[in-house]
Design a protein around this motif. Structure first.
Motif, short mmCIF file in Angstrom:
data_model
loop_
_atom_site.label_atom_id
_atom_site.label_comp_id
_atom_site.label_asym_id
_atom_site.label_seq_id
_atom_site.Cartn_x
_atom_site.Cartn_y
_atom_site.Cartn_z
N GLY A 97 0.81 -1.21 0.00
CA GLY A 97 0.00 0.00 0.00
C GLY A 97 0.84 1.26 0.00
N GLY A 98 0.16 2.37 0.14
CA GLY A 98 0.81 3.67 0.21
C GLY A 98 0.23 4.47 1.35
N PHE A 99 0.95 5.52 1.77
CA PHE A 99 0.49 6.31 2.90
C PHE A 99 0.93 7.76 2.73
CE2 PHE A 99 4.73 4.90 3.91
CZ PHE A 99 5.33 6.00 4.50
N GLY A 100 0.24 8.63 3.46
CA GLY A 100 0.60 10.04 3.52
C GLY A 100 0.37 10.56 4.92
N ASP A 101 1.34 11.29 5.45
CA ASP A 101 1.26 11.83 6.82
C ASP A 101 1.52 13.32 6.80
OD1 ASP A 101 2.96 8.98 8.33
OD2 ASP A 101 0.85 9.28 7.83
N LEU A 102 1.01 14.00 7.83
CA LEU A 102 1.38 15.38 8.11
C LEU A 102 2.14 15.39 9.43
CD1 LEU A 102 1.25 18.39 7.41
CD2 LEU A 102 -0.86 18.53 8.74
N ASN A 103 3.35 15.96 9.42
CA ASN A 103 4.21 15.94 10.59
C ASN A 103 4.16 17.28 11.31
OD1 ASN A 103 4.96 13.48 9.55
ND2 ASN A 103 6.88 14.22 8.71
N LEU A 104 3.96 17.23 12.64
CA LEU A 104 4.19 18.39 13.50
C LEU A 104 5.60 18.23 14.06
CD1 LEU A 104 3.49 20.89 15.17
CD2 LEU A 104 2.39 19.38 16.85
N ASN A 105 6.52 19.06 13.58
CA ASN A 105 7.93 18.94 13.93
C ASN A 105 8.27 19.86 15.09
OD1 ASN A 105 8.31 17.24 11.62
ND2 ASN A 105 8.30 19.09 10.36
N MET A 106 8.99 19.32 16.10
CA MET A 106 9.38 20.08 17.28
C MET A 106 10.90 20.01 17.41
SD MET A 106 6.33 18.59 19.63
CE MET A 106 6.51 17.03 18.83
N ALA A 107 11.54 21.18 17.29
CA ALA A 107 12.99 21.25 17.36
C ALA A 107 13.44 21.43 18.81
CB ALA A 107 13.51 22.40 16.51
N HIS A 108 14.49 20.72 19.18
CA HIS A 108 15.13 20.85 20.50
C HIS A 108 16.57 21.26 20.23
CE1 HIS A 108 11.60 18.75 22.06
NE2 HIS A 108 11.77 17.89 21.04
N ALA A 109 16.94 22.47 20.65
CA ALA A 109 18.24 23.01 20.27
C ALA A 109 18.94 23.65 21.46
CB ALA A 109 18.05 24.05 19.15
N ASN A 110 20.25 23.85 21.27
CA ASN A 110 21.05 24.54 22.28
C ASN A 110 22.34 25.03 21.59
OD1 ASN A 110 22.00 25.56 24.68
ND2 ASN A 110 22.64 23.60 25.52
N PHE A 111 22.14 26.01 20.66
CA PHE A 111 23.30 26.56 19.95
C PHE A 111 23.01 28.02 19.61
CE2 PHE A 111 21.63 26.87 15.65
CZ PHE A 111 20.57 25.98 15.69
N SER B 69 18.08 18.63 17.47
CA SER B 69 17.39 17.43 17.00
C SER B 69 15.91 17.75 16.80
CB SER B 69 17.55 16.29 18.01
OG SER B 69 17.00 16.64 19.26
N VAL B 70 15.23 16.86 16.08
CA VAL B 70 13.84 17.09 15.73
C VAL B 70 13.01 15.86 16.09
CG1 VAL B 70 12.22 17.66 13.90
CG2 VAL B 70 14.55 18.55 13.80
N THR B 71 11.97 16.06 16.88
CA THR B 71 10.98 15.01 17.12
C THR B 71 9.70 15.40 16.39
OG1 THR B 71 10.21 16.07 19.15
CG2 THR B 71 11.98 14.45 19.36
N SER B 72 8.90 14.41 16.05
CA SER B 72 7.69 14.68 15.25
C SER B 72 6.51 13.87 15.76
CB SER B 72 7.93 14.32 13.78
OG SER B 72 8.99 15.06 13.25
N ILE B 73 5.36 14.50 15.73
CA ILE B 73 4.08 13.80 15.89
C ILE B 73 3.48 13.71 14.50
CG2 ILE B 73 1.79 13.88 16.90
CD1 ILE B 73 2.96 15.39 19.25
N ARG B 74 3.16 12.49 14.07
CA ARG B 74 2.71 12.27 12.70
C ARG B 74 1.29 11.73 12.68
NH1 ARG B 74 8.01 9.58 9.76
NH2 ARG B 74 9.58 10.93 10.75
N ALA B 75 0.46 12.33 11.86
CA ALA B 75 -0.91 11.85 11.69
C ALA B 75 -1.19 11.72 10.20
CB ALA B 75 -1.90 12.81 12.33
N GLY B 76 -1.82 10.63 9.81
CA GLY B 76 -2.09 10.45 8.40
C GLY B 76 -2.96 9.25 8.14
N ILE B 77 -2.94 8.80 6.91
CA ILE B 77 -3.78 7.67 6.52
C ILE B 77 -3.03 6.85 5.47
CG2 ILE B 77 -4.98 8.90 4.66
CD1 ILE B 77 -7.54 7.38 5.58
#
Length: 666
Positions: free
Chosen positions: A32-46, A233-241
């Motif tokens: 099959g195939g899929f498509g997601d929308l990512n909410l990206n959250m950056a964690h930085a210290n620079f 670094s980047v963490t993501s919450i992904r929602a899709g179908i």
């Protein structure tokens, strides 16, 4: 715990492989195939990107969105377990911001301002996601695995903005923004890894439940930083179908019939047969057989227009390579006299060096570089790109020709609304440009040249081409030479044109140099590497200046002004053309024979272009004040310059003014 998570995933995968031999009979593989929308959250210290100036104290966080889509393959392992392999394209977009408080003085009053430092980052990667799935119910599942991604795109756009006070205050540059930087993210990690966990629920789309819509929700935890040795670094919450299709069970094979050889008998392809002939086109565009090609040496003056435009590729700001630029060390060897044998298109590809040379000689000249912007529902050129294009030209003039900053002004402006409404693909290509204006007419005036030229009659040789071949051609080449010296060549792939025009007057180097004959040859190569050649020749007679003097043949001087450039679908002369008309009028004599020929580019209908080219010739004759002239409009029957290039189309919207004067009245 962060270090142990990858080992837990490895243990899970090993267990899945071990029980793979116990696949349940009622489970089937799926694709099959899929498509997601990512909410990206950056964690930085620079505080700043490597090598990118930024007076920020520290970036700590940011957010953004980005799509992900791909394909997958799922294979059952045992009862409620399955192994899932996904191929994905991820596009991470995120904006990191940091606010800095700084003292300001506005109208003599001290206050505290806020400077927002921001980095808009974009990362694109192709990745692979191996995961193990546990099916709590036939529809509800949980997934655990990881992702290895290969970064194929990384870019950033950095800027500092004065956000408070909201309506007053500027930086030293007179703007509310400064330190704008953009480009590829320095030292970006080429390979990234992350852990993924998620849930999904399958909804049947058909009665047999073999096609399912599967909404999914997952969380991605980055194991590698965006930039090497940086805390980012980047963490993501992904929602899709996903759309999932279960492969059908393999049918029981029936006894195979005795094979019968049905291989078709290959019929050999006959080799190609090529044919070629040549005819001539006179100055009126009338075609006739060529008995002899006459070449006459004539003293000539030529005026070539200089387009006030530099054209760019779509979405690019680098000056295209076709604009041949000199090195700083060789600017003293560059002269306009060296361009005397080149056609108008080649001369215009040296526009920047011509302008640089002329500005070096005219210390009072100041130019304005205006990048074109375009913003409507179909086409878009943003202000930043337009400004960068103008800046690229300015940098070349400053670094190579040593033109000072105070003599170059950079700006942008949009196309007129009526122009935008009529844009097609050619028009959009012409809109990707920087317009050049100058306070001194001499900087952008036409390029003048005087020399002995060779004038060919007929001025155009038309080759008629054909090939008989039952398959597809791979290559073709047409060449014309004299005593082994190549004069002109054309080449292409697959499709052989019915005819090709060799415009002798556009390129002095291609006109035969001595009497004798021209040999022309068409070579075609078929898809099976089989070749065919057709050839012919044209006799050449030459009348040199020396021969005319010895034989006391009346001589003449020809002046050609290929300079009147018109706007698209217009026959009106603009202000620049009116100045050039005044220059031409000084060279006209009562006894001169004047020919005025109008041309168009490929845009528009044939009949309309024919009338437009004639109107352009009439407008020119009227402006020159001549009543006895041969006035014609031939539209684009003869292609003057490469119309696949925007500058070639602009130069084709022209009028040729040919002034022929007997030598005894010079």
């Amino acid at each position: 715990m962060k270090r142990k998570l990858p080992y837990y995933f490895l243990l899970f995968a090993l267990v899945a492989v071990k029980v793979g031999a116990q696949t349940s009979e009622n489970q089937r593989p799926a694709v099959g195939g899929f498509g997601d929308l990512n909410l990206n959250m950056a964690h930085a210290n620079f505080p700043q990107l490597p090598g990118v100036p930024d007076c920020n104290s520290l970036y700590r966080s940011g957010t953004g969105f980005g799509p992900a889509f791909g394909i997958f393959y799922e294979v059952p392992i045992q009862n409620k377990f399955s192994f899932l392999l996904r191929g994905v394209y991820d596009l991470y977009g995120e904006k990191l911001t940091s606010n800095e408080l700084t003292p300001l003085a506005i109208n003599g009053v001290e206050t505290t301002g806020t400077i927002e430092h921001s980095i808009q980052a974009t990362l694109g990667m192709i990745g692979f996601q191996p995961m193990g799935s546990y099916h709590i119910t036939p529809a509800f599942s949980i997934h655990l695995g990881g992702e290895i991604g290969f970064v194929i795109q990384s870019s950033f756009n950095q800027i500092e903005t004065l956000t408070e006070p909201a309506t007053s205050g500027v930086f030293d540059n007179g703007l509310r923004t400064r330190n704008a930087q953009y480009g590829k993210i320095p030292n970006a990690n080429p390979i990234v890894a992350s852990l993924i966990g998620g849930i999904s629920y399958a909804l049947p789309l058909n009665r047999s439940n073999t096609i399912q819509a599967v909404p999914e929700l997952s969380y991605s935890y980055a194991l590698t930083p965006v930039v090497k040795n940086y805390s980012w670094s980047v963490t993501s919450i992904r929602a899709g179908i996903a759309i999932r299709y279960e492969l059908p069970e393999k049918a029981v094979e029936s006894p195979k019939p005795i094979p019968v050889d049905t291989t078709p008998v290959s019929i050999p392809v006959a080799p190609p047969v090529a044919m070629i002939s040549a005819s001539g086109l006179n100055s009126e565009g009338v075609e006739a057989p060529v008995a002899v090609l006459h070449v006459e040496e004539i003293y000539s003056t030529r005026m070539t227009p200089l387009l006030p435009y530099i054209f760019f590729e779509k979405n690019e700001y680098a000056i295209p390579l076709r604009y041949n630029k000199v090195s700083p060390e060789s600017i003293y060897n560059f002269t306009e006299i060296g361009l005397k044998d080149q056609d108008a298109l080649s001369i215009n590809h040296k526009t920047l060096d011509i302008i640089g040379k002329r500005m070096s000689a005219d210390s009072d000249a100041v130019i304005t570089l205006a990048g074109i912007t375009l913003n409507n529902s179909r086409f878009f050129i943003n202000k930043k790109l337009a400004f960068s294009r103008a800046e690229e030209i300015a940098n070349y003039l400053k670094s190579t020709w040593h033109i000072s900053d105070d003599r170059i002004r950079i700006t942008t402006h949009p196309l007129a609304e009526e122009t935008v409404a009529a844009l097609d693909s050619d028009g959009v290509a012409e809109a990707n440009r920087v317009e050049i204006a100058c306070n001194s007419f001499g900087v952008l005036q036409p390029v003048m040249g005087s020399d002995t030229i060779r004038n060919a009659t007929p001025p155009v040789i038309r080759f008629h081409l054909s090939v008989k071949y039952s398959d597809t051609l791979s290559l073709w080449n047409l060449s014309a030479s004299q005593d082994g010296i190549l004069l002109k060549s054309f080449e292409g792939k697959e499709l052989l044109p019915v005819s090709l025009d060799w415009i002798l007057g556009n390129d002095q180097k291609s006109i035969p140099h001595f009497p004798g004959k021209i040999d022309y040859e068409l070579k075609v190569t078929g898809s099976h590497s089989d070749e065919a050649i057709a050839a012919g020749s044209l006799p050449v007679e030459q009348l040199t200046l020396r021969k005319k003097k010895v034989q006391r043949i009346a001589d003449r001087e020809i002046e050609k002004y290929n300079l009147l450039l018109f706007d698209l679908q217009s026959s009106e002369l603009n202000e620049t053309n009116k100045q050039i008309i005044e220059l031409i009028q000084k060279h006209l004599k009562d006894i001169s024979a004047i020919t005025i020929i109008g041309h168009t580019d490929r845009t528009g209908e044939a009949e309309a272009n024919k009338q437009l080219s004639f109107d352009r010739a009439k407008s020119t004759a009227r402006a020159l004040g001549v009543t006895k002239a041969d006035i014609r409009g031939i539209a684009n029957e003869t292609v003057l310059y490469d119309n696949n290039l925007p500058e070639g189309r602009c130069l084709s919207r022209t009028v040729d003014i040919i002034v022929e004067t007997p030598a005894d009245v010079q």
